[in-house]
Motif scaffolding. Structure first.
Motif, PDB file in Angstrom:
ATOM      1  N   PHE A 106      20.526 -31.887  32.852  1.00 55.89           N
ATOM      2  CA  PHE A 106      20.830 -33.230  33.350  1.00 55.89           C
ATOM      3  C   PHE A 106      20.919 -34.294  32.251  1.00 55.89           C
ATOM      4  CE2 PHE A 106      18.750 -31.108  36.970  1.00 55.89           C
ATOM      5  CZ  PHE A 106      19.727 -31.279  37.938  1.00 55.89           C
ATOM      6  N   GLU A 192      22.864 -38.850  37.813  1.00 55.25           N
ATOM      7  CA  GLU A 192      24.061 -38.562  38.601  1.00 55.25           C
ATOM      8  C   GLU A 192      24.861 -39.840  38.867  1.00 55.25           C
ATOM      9  OE1 GLU A 192      24.382 -35.155  38.750  1.00 55.25           O
ATOM     10  OE2 GLU A 192      22.555 -35.584  37.656  1.00 55.25           O
ATOM     11  N   SER A 195      26.817 -40.261  35.723  1.00 56.87           N
ATOM     12  CA  SER A 195      27.924 -39.304  35.635  1.00 56.87           C
ATOM     13  C   SER A 195      29.066 -39.671  36.574  1.00 56.87           C
ATOM     14  CB  SER A 195      27.416 -37.893  35.946  1.00 56.87           C
ATOM     15  OG  SER A 195      26.516 -37.453  34.949  1.00 56.87           O
ATOM     16  N   MET A 237      28.391 -33.982  42.434  1.00 53.32           N
ATOM     17  CA  MET A 237      27.186 -34.784  42.229  1.00 53.32           C
ATOM     18  C   MET A 237      26.578 -35.351  43.515  1.00 53.32           C
ATOM     19  SD  MET A 237      26.433 -34.640  39.058  1.00 53.32           S
ATOM     20  CE  MET A 237      27.078 -34.404  37.406  1.00 53.32           C
ATOM     21  N   MET A 241      22.435 -35.562  44.685  1.00 52.52           N
ATOM     22  CA  MET A 241      21.852 -36.879  44.953  1.00 52.52           C
ATOM     23  C   MET A 241      21.320 -36.951  46.375  1.00 52.52           C
ATOM     24  SD  MET A 241      24.521 -39.428  43.008  1.00 52.52           S
ATOM     25  CE  MET A 241      23.518 -40.900  43.232  1.00 52.52           C
ATOM     26  N   PHE A 276      25.866 -28.078  44.153  1.00 55.30           N
ATOM     27  CA  PHE A 276      26.053 -28.822  42.910  1.00 55.30           C
ATOM     28  C   PHE A 276      25.784 -27.946  41.690  1.00 55.30           C
ATOM     29  CE2 PHE A 276      22.933 -30.245  39.786  1.00 55.30           C
ATOM     30  CZ  PHE A 276      23.725 -31.010  38.938  1.00 55.30           C
ATOM     31  N   GLU A 280      27.987 -27.252  38.346  1.00 57.70           N
ATOM     32  CA  GLU A 280      27.511 -27.930  37.136  1.00 57.70           C
ATOM     33  C   GLU A 280      27.682 -27.062  35.895  1.00 57.70           C
ATOM     34  OE1 GLU A 280      23.696 -30.402  35.435  1.00 57.70           O
ATOM     35  OE2 GLU A 280      23.365 -28.557  36.531  1.00 57.70           O
TER      36      GLU A 280
END
Length: 652
Positions: A106, A192, A195, A237, A241, A276, A280
């Motif tokens: 992250f 996030e 991003s 994302m 979240m 996610f 990722e």
């Protein structure tokens, strides 16, 4: 808006501050630099919006987190070097591996790829700036404050201990006591959010700010990789979240999203997280593929083979990446028929990657190789990626995955894919673009030493983990008895980890030495063909004295063609050219915002809201007030900006 290749013309009234040709007078160049530069001083530093300034901060910050994650990994390897050691206790070990994985995934993996794109994309597409420059600055500050929040909590003894994936119920209120998991969940929100904002910035820049003539079938492959990745960010994302928000609500206000006894579902967390989590991997991997496709043509000294095939492979990889998440859940109660479909998808995603490797090998075989350090990292990437891909296909099989799940075989595969598939290309990219960013060359001899130490250390550290996994060593154990027979391989792995550390230290020394004493690079030391090498090294605040017009995929290798440059943009205002999405035809002139302190203030207010909500839900209510005030001040129009906009509207 007109395009011209003729010399500069500076005439009456406001026209004296236009740039109308491929070169500019010294006076106009200084005016452009003053217009686009960030203000001096402490306040100026906090108000900076230049994309190169923000990108450099992002890169330095992410590499600092990379170094911290490496230190945590070294501590874990020391603990596991011999059986029965007690250098750290079990609780601290849980915190170490949670912090290591969280930092790498992250705070390093995705952000560093976006940081490189923030610097390079405007230069690659021939733009003066990045879209939404204040949003770009705000995203950096939010990212920085989120990472600092996590590490301050760790230093104060409140670090998370439930793993970088925070599986419930272990991460729930009944088992993960204290505030560590709450801080982890809010760190997810910080990073996030950053991003997602960067994704919007980069997508808009690529689609609307390309140089005239740079149609979609002419944009650099790194820009294609970035575009594909940022669309993946927008779709991936929100899932994590949402999951982290549900987790923190379960912990703080007693909702029951993941409590089966009251109608919740623990597998819901895994579905949301891995929807996610698996994309990722490709958010980190696909930009690395873009690095390779940009570096190879330069050192093969020929255009890339199979441009269209590589673009289609990037898009196919992105689509397939969203259909693999359940292969992380083969040990759960997911129906067997469903698992078989995810096994097929896990095998299928190897096809577009294989197609790209074929195109890269064809480029190398038909070119004339210039074997420099960036190319060495690229060639090592081929070797390691193939090994990581093979073990990935193995783990994609339900029957074998059930035997190897949560063993060190999975740890080995993960690092072969993520370090081999992302960090090796990242080092290649740093060596390749370092002269563009700094104006100086990295030392080639030190670069080769760094490469061999990293390559050997990596394989010594992680290849034995395959053997450990096949012999039953579970991951996330803090010690083991000597009778298990794992001692020798763990000791070898620890030696490899320290070799990697030596390589990284040598890299840091090379960067420090080259910044002070490295030879001058010049605009294009590698003889590359993409547009960023047309700008000086390092680039001026405005990137280009006159915006280029593109007539091919490799503008610096193509023969000169007219028109060559754009005319008519003001030099005394932050005026940029917007182009059409498909063909990059001149569309609009837009006035960009000036540096402002308010994105920083807004990030501070956002941080207060997020951290306060860890301790009381009322922080969401009262913390929203300063956020609204800061955002209002951020977007409040100034008289100077309005006057500039009106003057530019009257300009023909």
């Amino acid at each position: 808006m007109t395009m011209a290749h003729t010399g500069p013309e500076f005439s009456s009234s406001r026209d004296e501050h236009r740039v109308d040709g491929p070169t500019a007078t010294d006076t106009t160049r200084r005016l452009l630099a003053r217009t686009w530069d960030d203000p001096p001083g402490i306040v100026g530093m906090l108000a900076a919006v230049n994309h190169k300034t923000i990108a450099r901060r992002f890169v330095v910050t992410t590499f600092a987190f990379f170094a911290l994650a490496g230190m945590l990994a070294l501590a874990m390897r020391l603990q596991l070097a011999r059986p029965g050691l007690h250098l750290v206790g079990p609780d601290l070990y849980d915190t170490l591996f949670t912090m290591h994985g969280t930092t790498m995934m992250f705070l390093f993996g995705v952000p560093v790829m976006q940081a490189v794109a923030i610097y390079l994309i405007p230069l690659m597409v021939g733009a003066r700036s990045i879209a939404f420059p204040r949003m770009n600055a705000y995203a950096y500050w939010v990212f920085l404050f989120g990472g600092l929040t996590l590490y301050v909590a760790f230093v104060l003894g409140a670090g998370p201990r439930a793993g970088w994936f925070s599986y419930v119920p272990l991460a729930g209120p009944d088992y993960a006591t204290g505030k560590g998991t709450d801080i982890w969940a809010q760190m997810i929100t910080f990073t996030e959010l950053s991003s997602l904002l960067e994704a919007i910035v980069l997508i808009t820049t690529i689609l609307k700010m390309r140089a005239p003539g740079m149609s979609l079938n002419r944009i650099p492959l790194f820009a294609w990789a970035t575009l594909v990745t940022q669309f993946m960010v927008i779709f991936a994302m929100p899932a994590v979240m949402l999951a982290s928000t549900a987790l923190i609500l379960d912990r703080l206000v007693s909702t029951q999203f993941f409590n089966p006894s009251l109608g919740g579902d623990v597998l819901l967390w895994q579905h949301l997280f891995w929807f996610f989590g698996h994309p990722e991997v490709y958010l980190i991997f696909i930009p690395a593929l873009g690095f390779i496709s940009s570096i190879l043509p330069t050192f093969a000294r020929r255009p890339i083979f199979g441009y269209t095939a590589i673009v289609l492979a990037l898009i196919a990889t992105a689509f397939l990446a969203f259909g693999l998440w359940v292969h992380h859940m083969f040990a759960t109660s997911v129906p067997q028929l469903g698992k078989s479909f995810f096994t097929a998808a896990s095998v299928m995603i190897a096809l577009p990657s294989g197609l790209q490797i074929y195109c890269w090998i064809a480029t190398l075989v038909t070119g004339r190789l210039n074997l420099k350090t960036p190319l060495l990292f690229v060639l090592a990437f081929f070797f390691i990626l193939v090994l990581g891909g093979m073990t990935g296909v193995m783990l994609g099989s339900v029957s074998l995955d059930l035997q190897l799940h949560d063993t060190y075989f999975v740890v080995a595969h993960l690092h072969y894919v993520l370090i081999g598939g992302a960090v090796f290309p990242l080092f290649a990219a740093v060596h390749y673009w370092f002269p563009k960013v700094t104006g100086r060359m990295l030392d080639e001899r030190l670069g080769r030493w760094q490469f061999w130490l990293f390559f050997i250390g990596f394989n010594v550290a992680f290849f034995p983990m395959h053997w450990l996994g096949l012999h039953g060593m579970p991951r996330r154990v803090w010690t083991y008895p000597a009778s298990m027979g794992w001692s020798a391989m763990n000791l070898i792995s620890t030696v490899g980890a320290w070799t990697i550390a030596a390589s990284v230290l040598l890299f840091v020394f090379n960067v420090w030495r080259s910044l002070r004493h490295g030879p001058s690079a010049g605009p294009n030391p590698w003889g590359a063909g993409t547009l960023e090498w047309a700008a000086p090294s390092p680039p001026p605040p405005h990137n280009f004295d006159a915006l280029p017009v593109v007539h091919g995929r490799d503008p610096l290798w193509d023969p000169p063609t007219h028109p060559a440059h754009v005319s008519g943009l003001a030099a005394d205002a932050r005026e940029v050219l917007l182009t059409t999405v498909l063909d990059a035809r001149p569309d609009l002139r837009s006035l960009f915002p000036t540096p402002s302190i308010w994105p920083f203030v807004s990030a501070v207010a956002t941080t207060v809201l997020f951290i306060g909500s860890i301790f009381t839900p009322w922080a969401v209510v009262w913390g929203s007030v300063p956020v609204v005030i800061a955002l209002t001040a951020w977007f409040w129009p100034t008289r100077r900006h309005h006057a500039q906009a009106m003057a530019l509207e009257r300009k023909p």
